[in-house]
Design a protein around this motif. Structure first.
Motif, PDB file in Angstrom:
ATOM      1  N   LEU A 114      11.647  38.802  19.743  1.00 10.33           N
ATOM      2  CA  LEU A 114      12.044  38.815  21.153  1.00 10.33           C
ATOM      3  C   LEU A 114      11.517  40.039  21.891  1.00 10.33           C
ATOM      4  O   LEU A 114      11.347  39.989  23.116  1.00 10.33           O
ATOM      5  N   ALA A 115      11.253  41.124  21.178  1.00 13.27           N
ATOM      6  CA  ALA A 115      10.743  42.331  21.824  1.00 13.27           C
ATOM      7  C   ALA A 115       9.271  42.202  22.207  1.00 13.27           C
ATOM      8  O   ALA A 115       8.800  42.892  23.117  1.00 13.27           O
ATOM      9  N   MET A 200      11.612  50.061  23.291  1.00 17.09           N
ATOM     10  CA  MET A 200      12.653  51.092  23.258  1.00 17.09           C
ATOM     11  C   MET A 200      14.040  50.467  23.096  1.00 17.09           C
ATOM     12  O   MET A 200      14.845  50.888  22.261  1.00 17.09           O
ATOM     13  N   THR A 201      14.303  49.463  23.915  1.00 15.17           N
ATOM     14  CA  THR A 201      15.615  48.818  23.889  1.00 15.17           C
ATOM     15  C   THR A 201      15.833  48.082  22.577  1.00 15.17           C
ATOM     16  O   THR A 201      16.942  48.096  22.028  1.00 15.17           O
ATOM     17  N   ALA A 202      14.784  47.441  22.060  1.00 12.05           N
ATOM     18  CA  ALA A 202      14.899  46.729  20.789  1.00 12.05           C
ATOM     19  C   ALA A 202      15.216  47.695  19.654  1.00 12.05           C
ATOM     20  O   ALA A 202      16.047  47.408  18.779  1.00 12.05           O
ATOM     21  N   LEU A 203      14.545  48.847  19.644  1.00 10.75           N
ATOM     22  CA  LEU A 203      14.820  49.841  18.602  1.00 10.75           C
ATOM     23  C   LEU A 203      16.253  50.346  18.710  1.00 10.75           C
ATOM     24  O   LEU A 203      16.957  50.484  17.695  1.00 10.75           O
ATOM     25  N   GLY A 244      15.564  43.090  28.083  1.00  9.81           N
ATOM     26  CA  GLY A 244      15.204  44.512  28.130  1.00  9.81           C
ATOM     27  C   GLY A 244      16.116  45.363  28.980  1.00  9.81           C
ATOM     28  O   GLY A 244      15.698  46.414  29.480  1.00  9.81           O
ATOM     29  N   HIS A 245      17.386  44.971  29.142  1.00 12.28           N
ATOM     30  CA  HIS A 245      18.277  45.745  30.005  1.00 12.28           C
ATOM     31  C   HIS A 245      18.596  47.116  29.418  1.00 12.28           C
ATOM     32  O   HIS A 245      18.820  47.261  28.215  1.00 12.28           O
ATOM     33  N   ILE A 246      18.653  48.083  30.296  1.00  6.12           N
ATOM     34  CA  ILE A 246      18.804  49.484  29.914  1.00  6.12           C
ATOM     35  C   ILE A 246      20.148  49.757  29.252  1.00  6.12           C
ATOM     36  O   ILE A 246      20.325  50.781  28.578  1.00  6.12           O
ATOM     37  N   ASP A 247      21.114  48.841  29.412  1.00  4.25           N
ATOM     38  CA  ASP A 247      22.423  49.009  28.793  1.00  4.25           C
ATOM     39  C   ASP A 247      22.309  49.203  27.285  1.00  4.25           C
ATOM     40  O   ASP A 247      23.128  49.888  26.675  1.00  4.25           O
ATOM     41  N   GLY A 248      21.292  48.578  26.684  1.00  6.68           N
ATOM     42  CA  GLY A 248      21.106  48.719  25.243  1.00  6.68           C
ATOM     43  C   GLY A 248      20.857  50.147  24.822  1.00  6.68           C
ATOM     44  O   GLY A 248      21.218  50.543  23.696  1.00  6.68           O
TER      45      GLY A 248
END
Length: 496
Positions: A114-115, A200-203, A244-248
């Protein structure tokens, strides 16, 4: 000496055939939802997938799917995904225990896939890329709106979403730094910058899954629970990893704060405070989880003071690097509304319209305080080794239920805390709430859909009436279950 007769005794749960069937059916629904997510993204630019300009990964086909097909696929993802998590939790509560390695492998494969595909369901990640580009060009994203970037003909600015083109950044300083770093790594390309942001968010999502696995402890049921509600939860995979929301990025330091505080002592308090401040410097609402950390630290004055100093130092240090507009833009979100406003039906009935009002503000604050206090009183006891989780969930949930500004990716603050708590009736309610809220914003990348019976029903019936009423019903259910003392954890399965 004779032995006492063997009666029922506690032991490892022996799943029935129904429990195993439910568990594996839940995993099958989750896997199917992830597969459909990939299909939506790989079909290329559509009503769900924004235009990235091409030329760089993430790549996709140019299939030009119809709006109707895209909406159907998006709704399938959310409904099947939410149902899959609920069914798998049902099996888990009745003794089904899948292999932990299978869940971890499924998480890694799903997140990696998904990333690497285009985002879907929202254009927010494009906004992040635009703010990062503004910062990389030496401008202040808290002052300079994306329209400036579009005006000068910048290749990233030309793809800025229309809805936010005149809105400066409302994100915290750490979010801005991440956006700046992504812009520099992605260069003058929207696709490249979006790919870096998603990676970044996936990691952060994967590291959060590992922290949750650690926080859950050695119990197999608790570990499976955190992976079902976070690592393999299609609602979170859709919004946090694919979207990819920054909340992650805020979840990672928040969970680290819970883990550090468990050790106790002034150093642990200080570090946990710094981590909490870092989470709030990504998005301000993460500070609400500090209620739980403060409650856990209250028994030791040095730990509590260390935590407070850590939070203050982190937030002051982060915001000191920005101008006053950074705080002003965040404060400006107070009193705003969104499509998923749970008060929409009430305000329409009272003739208040869409503009913020004193009455609505008082209703929101009163309802939030009522629900927060009820949950602090009636939520099941949290894990003995994590006394911070229960009050953190109570105060984060009361805000998420009642705030006029609702977006489904805000649940990235909710599901990790819920995952660490014992199973209870709250699970189904909050999964249903995530589904209802998610459907409001789908397909998510185009405001001008082909007028069909489906799109008219979504815009004229589902968004203004069905979804708000469903959200109100969930609020009523949470209050009613709390008052009735019906949020007790499910009793363990007994082997006989």
């Amino acid at each position: 000496m004779s032995r006492p007769p063997m009666t029922g005794r506690q032991g490892p749960a022996l799943p029935s055939g129904r429990a195993r069937l439910a568990g594996y059916a839940g995993l099958a629904l989750i896997a199917g939802a992830v597969a459909v997510m990939l299909a939506v993204a790989l079909l290329g630019t559509s009503a769900a997938v924004p235009e990235l300009g091409g030329g760089d990964p993430p790549w996709s086909f140019r299939a030009a799917p119809s709006d109707g097909l895209v909406i159907l696929l998006c709704w399938t993802v959310v409904i099947a995904g939410g149902l899959g998590v609920g069914v798998a939790l049902y099996g888990l509560g009745r003794g089904w225990r899948p292999a932990r390695g299978v869940l971890l492998a499924g998480t890694v494969v799903s997140v990696a896939a998904l990333a690497l595909v285009p985002p879907a369901g929202s254009t927010d990640v494009l906004n992040y890329a635009v703010y990062g580009r503004i910062a990389s060009l030496g401008q202040d994203p808290y002052v300079t709106a994306p329209a400036w970037l579009h005006k000068i003909g910048d290749p990233v600015g030309e793809l800025a979403p229309l809805a936010w083109r005149h809105a400066p950044s409302v994100y915290g300083p750490l979010a801005t730094w991440a956006q700046l770093a992504a812009s520099r790594l992605g260069g003058g390309s929207m696709a490249g910058t979006v790919l870096v942001l998603k990676l970044m968010t996936a990691l952060a999502f994967l590291l959060s899954a590992l922290l949750l696995d650690r926080l859950a402890g050695p119990g197999r049921e608790r570990r499976v629970r955190v992976h079902l509600l976070w690592s393999l939860n299609p609602l979170m995979l859709w919004h946090v990893v694919l979207g990819g929301h920054i909340d992650g990025l805020g979840v990672l330091p928040l969970l680290a704060a819970f883990l550090v505080l468990r050790r106790g002592g002034v150093a642990a308090g200080l570090l946990s405070g710094v981590l909490l401040g870092a989470a709030a410097a990504v998005k301000a609402p993460f500070i609400l989880a500090g209620a739980g950390l403060a409650w856990a630290a209250r028994r030791s004055a040095t730990t509590f003071l260390g935590m407070v100093m850590g939070v203050v130092a982190a937030l002051v240090g982060a915001y000191a690097t920005q101008g006053p507009e950074a705080l002003g833009n965040v404060a400006g979100k107070i009193g705003a509304h969104s499509l998923a406003d749970p008060w929409r039906v009430v305000t329409d009935a009272l003739g208040l319209g869409a503009e913020p009002s004193v009455l609505e503000g008082r209703l929101t604050l009163g309802a939030a305080l009522l629900i927060g206090l009820l949950l602090c009183w009636r939520l099941p006891s949290g894990p003995p080794d994590l006394p911070s989780v229960r009050p953190a969930l109570a105060w984060c949930l009361c805000w998420l239920l009642t705030s006029p500004v609702q977006h489904p990716w805000y649940d990235a603050l909710l599901f990790p805390l819920l995952a660490l708590m014992p199973a209870c009736r709250l699970d189904g309610l909050l999964i249903a709430r995530g589904v209802v809220t998610s459907l409001i914003y789908l397909p998510g990348a185009s405001g001008l859909l082909e007028p069909t019976a489906m799109t008219r029903w979504i815009s004229e019936t589902y968004r203004p009436w069905v979804a708000p009423l469903a959200a109100d019903l969930i609020i009523v259910c949470v209050i009613a279950l709390s008052l009735a003392g019906a949020l007790r954890p499910r009793p363990p399965v007994v082997r006989r």
